[in-house]
Design a protein around this motif. Structure first.
Motif, short mmCIF file in Angstrom:
data_model
loop_
_atom_site.label_atom_id
_atom_site.label_comp_id
_atom_site.label_asym_id
_atom_site.label_seq_id
_atom_site.Cartn_x
_atom_site.Cartn_y
_atom_site.Cartn_z
N GLN A 198 4.30 -5.54 13.64
CA GLN A 198 3.88 -5.08 14.97
C GLN A 198 4.23 -6.05 16.09
OE1 GLN A 198 -0.28 -3.98 14.92
NE2 GLN A 198 0.21 -1.87 14.41
N ALA A 199 4.14 -7.34 15.84
CA ALA A 199 4.41 -8.31 16.91
C ALA A 199 5.84 -8.16 17.42
CB ALA A 199 4.16 -9.73 16.41
N THR A 200 6.81 -8.06 16.48
CA THR A 200 8.20 -7.89 16.89
C THR A 200 8.40 -6.55 17.57
OG1 THR A 200 8.98 -9.30 15.11
CG2 THR A 200 10.57 -7.80 16.07
N ALA A 201 7.81 -5.50 16.99
CA ALA A 201 7.96 -4.16 17.57
C ALA A 201 7.39 -4.10 18.98
CB ALA A 201 7.29 -3.13 16.68
N LEU A 202 6.24 -4.75 19.21
CA LEU A 202 5.62 -4.72 20.53
C LEU A 202 6.46 -5.46 21.57
CD1 LEU A 202 3.34 -3.95 22.39
CD2 LEU A 202 2.01 -5.89 21.49
N VAL A 203 6.97 -6.65 21.21
CA VAL A 203 7.82 -7.37 22.16
C VAL A 203 9.10 -6.58 22.43
CG1 VAL A 203 9.11 -9.49 22.57
CG2 VAL A 203 6.86 -9.60 21.50
N ASP A 204 9.62 -5.90 21.41
CA ASP A 204 10.78 -5.05 21.60
C ASP A 204 10.50 -3.97 22.63
OD1 ASP A 204 13.49 -4.17 20.81
OD2 ASP A 204 12.43 -2.41 20.03
N ARG A 205 9.30 -3.40 22.60
CA ARG A 205 8.92 -2.39 23.59
C ARG A 205 8.85 -2.99 24.99
NH1 ARG A 205 9.40 -0.59 19.05
NH2 ARG A 205 8.35 1.27 18.21
N LEU A 206 8.35 -4.20 25.09
CA LEU A 206 8.29 -4.87 26.39
C LEU A 206 9.69 -5.09 26.96
CD1 LEU A 206 5.57 -7.59 25.70
CD2 LEU A 206 5.26 -5.37 26.79
N VAL A 207 10.59 -5.58 26.12
CA VAL A 207 11.96 -5.82 26.55
C VAL A 207 12.63 -4.52 26.99
CG1 VAL A 207 14.24 -6.54 25.75
CG2 VAL A 207 12.23 -7.92 25.18
N ALA A 208 12.37 -3.44 26.26
CA ALA A 208 12.98 -2.14 26.58
C ALA A 208 12.49 -1.58 27.90
CB ALA A 208 12.71 -1.15 25.45
N GLY A 209 11.28 -1.96 28.32
CA GLY A 209 10.78 -1.54 29.62
C GLY A 209 9.66 -0.53 29.54
N ALA A 210 9.06 -0.27 30.68
CA ALA A 210 7.90 0.61 30.77
C ALA A 210 8.29 2.06 30.53
CB ALA A 210 7.25 0.47 32.15
N SER A 211 7.32 2.86 30.15
CA SER A 211 7.54 4.28 29.95
C SER A 211 7.90 4.95 31.26
CB SER A 211 6.29 4.94 29.36
OG SER A 211 5.21 4.86 30.28
N THR A 212 8.54 6.12 31.15
CA THR A 212 8.98 6.85 32.34
C THR A 212 7.84 7.10 33.31
OG1 THR A 212 10.73 7.91 31.04
CG2 THR A 212 10.12 8.95 33.13
N ALA A 213 6.66 7.38 32.77
CA ALA A 213 5.53 7.75 33.61
C ALA A 213 5.13 6.65 34.57
CB ALA A 213 4.35 8.13 32.74
N VAL A 214 5.29 5.38 34.19
CA VAL A 214 4.76 4.30 35.00
C VAL A 214 5.83 3.31 35.47
CG1 VAL A 214 4.27 2.65 33.14
CG2 VAL A 214 2.74 2.76 35.13
N ALA A 215 7.07 3.46 34.99
CA ALA A 215 8.11 2.45 35.25
C ALA A 215 8.34 2.19 36.73
CB ALA A 215 9.42 2.88 34.58
N ALA A 216 8.31 3.22 37.56
CA ALA A 216 8.59 3.03 38.99
C ALA A 216 7.48 2.29 39.71
CB ALA A 216 8.83 4.39 39.65
#
Length: 572
Positions: A198-216
């Motif tokens: 999970q730790a690697t997967a979570l940081v990977d999500r951070l690097v990939a960026g926020a979800s469409t709903a909140v990214a802007a």
């Protein structure tokens, strides 16, 4: 899980306004290949069973659904239910469809099986959940005989999981990003497979960026950065080794560290984080090499000033949660108030601006002024929604006549917020900003009563807008009111399914985890709600105020009778 305590250029440009502190980072290194970033662990206790010889089409489909609940990498047992060709081409990484446990596969004479169920929701490959609200789900499986056994020739890509299996094998955690003021992290809920990766997967999500709903609406200090290797967790310390940090990132590194620490702190096996860039330690003034959320406490997504105590309106007067009149003219009743909101300054622990609504003769007036001072009229309308505040900016918002979103800064004139899609969705009855000011929860008139929407607040140099208003709880009808209990969680008053009247519910900002809240202690159905992080939710029931303590609704003042009033609020 323990509760969790845009680009790189944008972060660097904003850094001087955001966080003080000098940083020292290296500038180059050779990346190391990351393996199994988003892959699940080999086992979290689910044993997939292979096909039974002679199984019929329905049994094969059932077995396939059951085997998809395994967390063994690549789902080898599930592939045994497929033809050889389908087993080679089926993708198990295209997200997850979550269906109700009472699903039904029905076989036809031509070898097809139609699976029907209630659609709980879908999780995209990034772990973002979108609710299905029990809508019908249907999938057709074509089966053929292969080596004398029925096998599936056309499986849908991605996983189809029964809700109990999904709950057992996935954890919801927050990917944290940063609000535009750079003062706190903003939750972006994600689902990750349970287990050690999970730790690697979570940081990977951070690097990939926020979800469409909140990214802007948020900044991502990790944009453009890469992991050099998997996140290593030893003795509850997670080591994150990054590369690609742009030269001159400066104070943006502080934001990056806060983001990582708050995100990883949610995991059961992580208590602290060590951040490396190209293998070398990151130096941030005043922050140790091994960092915890205590080192970044100012970024707490649910921080509330101590001065944030309950207020409400009674007989046209603003009162505190003790029943005493608020100081100044607003507490006397002379303005005949119907609702109010108050800003609070966490640095000084002082209440700031009061924005209130007064109604008389079919006209509503919006008044504003310093807390405890005289209030001055600034706008009129037929209606205003109850004002709302966020903890990150000294401003108050409301909606005029159900469609025009108004923002009132502490200094300056009221401004119209761009919310072009709102009028087409229905008249707004309620508008509430999240504590971080990045989201807005809105109740609009719908065909079956109030409907709950959540949108994103987007700020640019010359405009503030509310975008991407979307329904997150279509299963709730006749929504009456909503409040933010946390930066990522809501309290909603809505029609009780199969019953007359209104009941309280809690839910996540993505629509996951809808749970009924006890009504024990309430004298009548609730008609209004207020909430804030670390504060007990408040409701109005039978014209009196109640707070939720230990699962039971009690009076606001211990040992005394209920206070008569309306429009409860917490200053932020």
């Amino acid at each position: 899980m323990r509760a969790g305590r845009r680009a790189a250029a944008a972060v660097a440009a904003a850094a001087a306004l955001l966080v003080a502190g000098c940083t020292t980072v290296p500038t180059s290194s050779t990346p190391v290949e990351i393996t199994q970033v988003a892959d699940p662990p080999d086992d979290v206790g689910i044993e997939a069973l292979p096909p039974v010889p002679g199984a019929g089409p329905e049994e094969v489909v059932r077995g396939f659904v059951d085997a998809m609940a395994s967390t063994t990498r690549n789902h080898p047992v599930a592939r045994q239910f497929l033809t050889a060709g389908a087993a080679d081409t089926w993708s198990d990484t295209d997200g997850v469809t979550v269906i109700s446990a009472d699903y039904a596969p029905v076989a036809a004479d031509d070898g097809t099986v139609v699976l029907t169920a209630g659609l709980v929701g879908r999780v995209d490959p990034g772990g973002v959940f979108s609710t299905g609200a029990g809508q019908p789900y249907s999938a057709t499986f074509d089966l053929v005989q292969e080596d004398g056994e029925w096998r599936i020739a056309s499986p849908p890509d991605g996983l189809v999981l029964l809700e109990p299996d999904f709950i057992r094998t996935y954890d919801q955690v927050n990917a944290y990003f940063v609000d535009p003021t750079g003062t706190r992290v903003v939750p972006d809920p994600r689902f990750l497979v349970s287990g050690g990766s999970q730790a690697t997967a979570l940081v990977d999500r951070l690097v990939a960026g926020a979800s469409t709903a909140v990214a802007a609406g948020v900044l991502n200090p990790l944009a453009g950065v890469e992991l050099r290797s998997n996140v290593q967790v030893r003795q509850q310390v997670a080591t994150v080794d990054l590369t690609g940090l742009p030269p001159g990132a400066g104070d943006g590194v502080s934001l990056l560290c806060a983001q990582l620490v708050w995100a990883l702190d949610q995991l059961d096996d992580v208590r602290a984080v060590r951040v490396r860039v190209d293998g070398a330690p990151v130096a941030v003034d005043g922050v140790p090499d091994v960092q915890t959320v205590d080192d970044w406490a100012s970024f707490d997504p649910d921080a509330v000033p101590a001065v944030s105590v309950a207020h409400y309106v009674s007989a046209g007067a603003l009162r505190t949660g003790t029943g005493e009149p608020a100081p100044g003219p607003a507490g006397t009743g002379q303005y005949q108030l119907t609702a109010a909101a108050i800003t609070a300054d966490a640095r000084t622990n002082q209440l700031g601006t009061t924005v209130a609504v007064a109604a008389a003769g079919g006209t509503s007036t919006l008044l504003t002024g310093a807390y405890a001072d005289a209030l001055t009229p600034v706008l009129t309308a037929t209606t205003f929604t109850a004002p709302t505040t966020a903890a990150t900016r000294p401003e108050v918002w409301t909606v005029r006549d159900g469609s025009e979103v108004i923002r009132i800064p502490a200094t300056g004139s009221p401004q119209t917020v761009n919310a072009t899609t709102l009028p087409g969705l229905g008249g707004a009855r309620v508008f509430q900003l999240s504590p971080d000011g990045v989201r807005a929860a809105v109740v609009v008139d719908g065909p079956d009563g109030g409907q709950l929407l959540v949108g994103t607040v987007v700020r640019s140099d010359d405009q503030v807008a509310v975008r991407d208003l979307r329904s997150i709880a279509p299963q709730l009808s006749q929504v009456v009111d909503v409040a933010w209990r946390t930066a990522g969680g809501l309290v909603v008053l809505a029609g009780a399914p199969g019953e007359d009247g209104t009941a309280p519910y809690e839910m996540g900002v993505d629509g996951w985890g809808l749970d009924a809240v006890s009504t024990a202690g309430l004298p009548a159905q609730p008609t209004a709600v207020a909430a804030a992080p670390s504060r007990p939710p408040l409701v109005v029931a039978g014209g009196t105020l109640w707070q939720l303590v230990g699962g039971v609704w009690t009076t606001l003042v211990r040992g005394q009778g209920p206070l008569v009033g309306q429009a409860p609020t917490y200053p932020l």
